[in-house]
Design a protein around this motif. Structure first.
Motif, PDB file in Angstrom:
ATOM      1  N   THR A   1       0.868  -1.176   0.000  1.00 39.21           N
ATOM      2  CA  THR A   1       0.000   0.000   0.000  1.00 39.21           C
ATOM      3  C   THR A   1       0.906   1.228   0.000  1.00 39.21           C
ATOM      4  N   THR A   2       0.338   2.379   0.249  1.00 37.21           N
ATOM      5  CA  THR A   2       1.155   3.599   0.318  1.00 37.21           C
ATOM      6  C   THR A   2       1.962   3.681   1.606  1.00 37.21           C
ATOM      7  N   ILE A   3       1.650   2.797   2.580  1.00 38.31           N
ATOM      8  CA  ILE A   3       2.365   2.859   3.861  1.00 38.31           C
ATOM      9  C   ILE A   3       2.939   1.513   4.295  1.00 38.31           C
ATOM     10  N   SER A   4       2.725   0.452   3.514  1.00 36.00           N
ATOM     11  CA  SER A   4       3.149  -0.869   3.971  1.00 36.00           C
ATOM     12  C   SER A   4       3.487  -1.766   2.790  1.00 36.00           C
ATOM     13  N   ALA A   5       4.169  -2.877   3.128  1.00 35.71           N
ATOM     14  CA  ALA A   5       4.462  -3.906   2.134  1.00 35.71           C
ATOM     15  C   ALA A   5       4.497  -5.250   2.842  1.00 35.71           C
ATOM     16  N   THR A   6       4.109  -6.286   2.137  1.00 34.22           N
ATOM     17  CA  THR A   6       4.148  -7.641   2.687  1.00 34.22           C
ATOM     18  C   THR A   6       5.384  -8.355   2.147  1.00 34.22           C
ATOM     19  N   ALA A   7       6.292  -8.698   3.037  1.00 35.44           N
ATOM     20  CA  ALA A   7       7.546  -9.343   2.644  1.00 35.44           C
ATOM     21  C   ALA A   7       7.364 -10.853   2.582  1.00 35.44           C
ATOM     22  N   GLN A   8       8.413 -11.538   2.195  1.00 34.06           N
ATOM     23  CA  GLN A   8       8.433 -12.986   2.209  1.00 34.06           C
ATOM     24  C   GLN A   8       9.820 -13.441   2.650  1.00 34.06           C
ATOM     25  N   ALA A   9      10.037 -14.738   2.760  1.00 35.66           N
ATOM     26  CA  ALA A   9      11.326 -15.261   3.167  1.00 35.66           C
ATOM     27  C   ALA A   9      12.421 -14.684   2.246  1.00 35.66           C
ATOM     28  N   PRO A  10      13.625 -14.331   2.786  1.00 39.09           N
ATOM     29  CA  PRO A  10      14.140 -14.766   4.100  1.00 39.09           C
ATOM     30  C   PRO A  10      13.685 -13.937   5.289  1.00 39.09           C
ATOM     31  N   TRP A  11      12.784 -12.969   5.103  1.00 38.41           N
ATOM     32  CA  TRP A  11      12.300 -12.228   6.256  1.00 38.41           C
ATOM     33  C   TRP A  11      11.486 -13.169   7.152  1.00 38.41           C
ATOM     34  N   ALA A  12      11.678 -13.038   8.454  1.00 35.07           N
ATOM     35  CA  ALA A  12      11.070 -13.962   9.414  1.00 35.07           C
ATOM     36  C   ALA A  12       9.609 -13.615   9.676  1.00 35.07           C
ATOM     37  N   ALA A  13       8.823 -14.640  10.028  1.00 36.53           N
ATOM     38  CA  ALA A  13       7.412 -14.462  10.377  1.00 36.53           C
ATOM     39  C   ALA A  13       7.284 -14.306  11.889  1.00 36.53           C
ATOM     40  N   THR A  14       7.949 -13.289  12.436  1.00 38.23           N
ATOM     41  CA  THR A  14       7.963 -13.017  13.876  1.00 38.23           C
ATOM     42  C   THR A  14       7.518 -11.592  14.116  1.00 38.23           C
ATOM     43  N   ALA A  15       6.434 -11.418  14.844  1.00 36.88           N
ATOM     44  CA  ALA A  15       5.875 -10.083  15.071  1.00 36.88           C
ATOM     45  C   ALA A  15       6.896  -9.163  15.721  1.00 36.88           C
ATOM     46  N   GLN A  16       7.016  -7.952  15.176  1.00 36.96           N
ATOM     47  CA  GLN A  16       7.837  -6.846  15.672  1.00 36.96           C
ATOM     48  C   GLN A  16       9.345  -7.129  15.646  1.00 36.96           C
ATOM     49  N   LEU A  17       9.753  -8.173  14.950  1.00 36.98           N
ATOM     50  CA  LEU A  17      11.178  -8.489  14.900  1.00 36.98           C
ATOM     51  C   LEU A  17      11.988  -7.360  14.271  1.00 36.98           C
ATOM     52  N   TYR A  18      11.407  -6.662  13.300  1.00 41.18           N
ATOM     53  CA  TYR A  18      12.143  -5.616  12.583  1.00 41.18           C
ATOM     54  C   TYR A  18      11.653  -4.202  12.907  1.00 41.18           C
ATOM     55  N   ARG A  19      10.772  -4.074  13.891  1.00 37.04           N
ATOM     56  CA  ARG A  19      10.249  -2.736  14.226  1.00 37.04           C
ATOM     57  C   ARG A  19      11.389  -1.808  14.644  1.00 37.04           C
ATOM     58  N   GLY A  20      11.380  -0.600  14.102  1.00 32.56           N
ATOM     59  CA  GLY A  20      12.395   0.399  14.424  1.00 32.56           C
ATOM     60  C   GLY A  20      13.643   0.306  13.587  1.00 32.56           C
ATOM     61  N   LYS A  21      13.700  -0.661  12.663  1.00 33.43           N
ATOM     62  CA  LYS A  21      14.907  -0.864  11.875  1.00 33.43           C
ATOM     63  C   LYS A  21      14.824  -0.137  10.536  1.00 33.43           C
ATOM     64  N   PRO A  22      15.994   0.233   9.987  1.00 32.50           N
ATOM     65  CA  PRO A  22      16.006   0.890   8.672  1.00 32.50           C
ATOM     66  C   PRO A  22      15.729  -0.119   7.575  1.00 32.50           C
ATOM     67  N   VAL A  23      15.146   0.344   6.477  1.00 35.27           N
ATOM     68  CA  VAL A  23      14.854  -0.539   5.342  1.00 35.27           C
ATOM     69  C   VAL A  23      15.024   0.265   4.063  1.00 35.27           C
ATOM     70  N   LEU A  24      15.671  -0.353   3.091  1.00 31.86           N
ATOM     71  CA  LEU A  24      15.819   0.268   1.777  1.00 31.86           C
ATOM     72  C   LEU A  24      14.819  -0.385   0.842  1.00 31.86           C
ATOM     73  N   LEU A  25      13.980   0.435   0.223  1.00 29.67           N
ATOM     74  CA  LEU A  25      12.974  -0.052  -0.724  1.00 29.67           C
ATOM     75  C   LEU A  25      13.418   0.319  -2.134  1.00 29.67           C
ATOM     76  N   SER A  26      13.393  -0.653  -3.036  1.00 29.88           N
ATOM     77  CA  SER A  26      13.833  -0.419  -4.410  1.00 29.88           C
ATOM     78  C   SER A  26      12.911  -1.161  -5.367  1.00 29.88           C
ATOM     79  N   GLY A  27      13.173  -1.010  -6.666  1.00 30.90           N
ATOM     80  CA  GLY A  27      12.268  -1.582  -7.676  1.00 30.90           C
ATOM     81  C   GLY A  27      11.073  -0.680  -7.866  1.00 30.90           C
ATOM     82  N   ASN A  28      10.209  -0.662  -6.910  1.00 36.70           N
ATOM     83  CA  ASN A  28       9.148   0.340  -6.746  1.00 36.70           C
ATOM     84  C   ASN A  28       9.188   0.751  -5.274  1.00 36.70           C
ATOM     85  N   PRO A  29       9.709   1.926  -4.955  1.00 39.81           N
ATOM     86  CA  PRO A  29       9.974   3.088  -5.804  1.00 39.81           C
ATOM     87  C   PRO A  29      11.130   2.880  -6.785  1.00 39.81           C
TER      88      PRO A  29
END
Length: 466
Positions: free
Chosen positions: A195-223
């Motif tokens: 969406t305009t504020i979220s994305a649904t990842a897949q493996a190798p990202w873990a299926a653990t709630a809040q594991l990555y909260r507060g962490k930096p993320v680089l988004l590419s491709g789109n944008p």
């Protein structure tokens, strides 16, 4: 008579293996750059009032002594992603846990084979999937030294890369030689939707709630032009909600990658204690069992800092030469050409502050030398304040959120001035509850002074060096 010069000073610290047992810091590696350090003593003397046949009493009785150490640090990193800053151990005794996220690929078989290609004759690059931010060190060509890149095509024997802003990498062809290290955080993953504020990842990202909260993320491709954001929420379904707003909306063309970084978040158990040494031109004061609080301040256009107040047990005082610690060579970045966002909307302001506000007590204990044990945390209330310039209600209505008790995402990142890979700071408050609101004035411009409580058990705020 020789005078003691307060300027000729150094402060050292070391985390203790046994609480309250002094462990001498290393004179070369234990230093922390501190501004305006001060120590204060609070003796627990007993006042007596015995009758003596005189108007004068017999005087107090010497008891134990509680100590306090205060000072100011500047927020900066060592200049290499995934390496803890000097002040990281100070955060640990202030009830902030440290987590280092990095994976290194190191080999003598890695070379640069084109302006945008890094190869490995040992075929060890398969883990560097598309969208993975990397930090490369160990090459000798100036154009290849300490480069921050993003993977745009991936295979076991070679990766294609660009700069993290989407521009060509412009590497220089270089044969394999001495060991080269390619460092990553969490490998890139293609989103399955967004969406305009979220994305649904897949493996190798873990299926653990809040594991990555507060962490930096680089988004590419789109944008199309890679964009850095931070994760404000992460669910077990791998849905990452960001601190930034994206247009167009994120989708299955979006790639997500987390760069190598060092992460701090409050904890309630296992909080370590530390030993301190404060040298002043030939005199040294030593303390043990130290724990305390730190208040962070981000100032627009200036260097960002932390003011700390540490409670400790007195150990000893004596004569000793001032050591010569080795400090990181980086200088603090400044908060300009950076970001401050309130609910994903850029906000102009002078100051943003965040404090741990822990409650500490010295438990009484006649078995201890001073009559009490090292300081213990009994509570904490993470919160802070900000002073954004006022806007029309149609633009931003902080007062309505204040009255309704609604939460906001607050996020600041420091990327200007001396900022470089490993020397950038990110601060996120995922759920800020506004507690106070007051209209104000700054040089003729209206402001909104807002105090907030950072909601969340051991998750009220996150600090990142990346």
């Amino acid at each position: 008579m020789p005078f003691i010069r307060s300027r000729n000073a150094a402060m050292l610290m070391k985390l203790e293996s046994v609480e309250g047992v002094f462990d001498a810091p290393d004179g070369a590696t234990g230093g922390i750059l501190v501004e305006s350090p001060q120590i204060a003593f609070n003796p627990q003397n007993t006042e007596t009032n015995e009758v003596t046949g005189s108007l004068d009493g017999r005087g107090p009785l010497v008891g134990g002594m509680q100590c306090q150490i205060t000072g100011k640090i500047y927020l900066k990193g060592p200049g290499e992603p995934g390496v803890a800053p000097e002040w990281g151990k100070l955060l640990k005794i202030c009830s902030w846990a440290e987590t280092v996220t990095l994976t290194d690929i190191t080999a003598t078989t890695i070379s640069v084979t084109d302006v945008d290609e890094i190869s490995d004759s040992g075929s060890g690059l398969a883990a560097l999937t598309v969208g993975t931010p990397i930090f490369v060190k160990g090459f000798t060509e100036a154009a290849n030294v300490n480069r921050e890149l993003v993977v745009t095509a991936s295979a076991a024997g070679a990766i294609t890369v660009s700069n993290v802003d989407g521009t060509p990498a412009a590497l220089v062809v270089e044969a394999a030689g001495d060991s080269v290290t390619i460092r990553r955080g969490i490998a890139g993953a293609a989103a399955t939707g967004g969406t305009t504020i979220s994305a649904t990842a897949q493996a190798p990202w873990a299926a653990t709630a809040q594991l990555y909260r507060g962490k930096p993320v680089l988004l590419s491709g789109n944008p199309a032009t890679p964009k850095l954001s931070f994760i404000a929420d992460y669910t077990a379904a791998r849905v990452a909600t960001f601190t930034d707003l994206f247009s167009p909306a994120l989708d299955n063309v979006t790639d997500l990658g987390i760069p190598a970084h060092v992460f701090y978040q409050p904890i309630s158990t296992g909080i370590p204690s530390a030993s301190f040494e404060y040298y002043m031109d030939g005199v040294v004061y030593r303390f043990a069992g130290a724990r305390g609080n730190i208040d962070f301040t981000l100032e627009s256009g200036g260097a960002c800092s932390g003011n700390f107040t540490i409670s400790a047990m007195f150990e000893s005082q004596g004569d000793a030469a001032v050591p010569t610690p080795t400090y990181d060579g980086t200088r603090p970045p400044t908060w300009r050409n950076s970001a401050f966002l309130i609910n994903r909307q850029a906000a102009a302001l002078s100051t943003f502050s965040l404090g741990s506000n822990g409650q500490l007590t010295f438990p009484d204990d006649p078995n201890q030398q001073e009559g009490f044990s090292p300081p213990q945390f009994t509570g904490r209330r993470v919160g802070g304040s900000m002073d954004p310039f006022a806007t029309l209600k149609a633009t931003r209505d902080l007062f309505a959120k204040f009255r309704a008790g609604l939460n906001s995402i607050l996020h600041g990142r420091v990327q200007g001035g001396a900022a470089a890979p490993g020397n950038r700071i990110g601060v996120t408050v995922p759920l800020a509850f506004y507690e106070t609101f007051a209209p104000g004035d700054k040089e003729g411009l209206s402001t909104e002074a807002v105090g907030f409580f950072a909601q969340g058990q051991d998750s009220g705020a996150q600090i990142v060096v990346w």
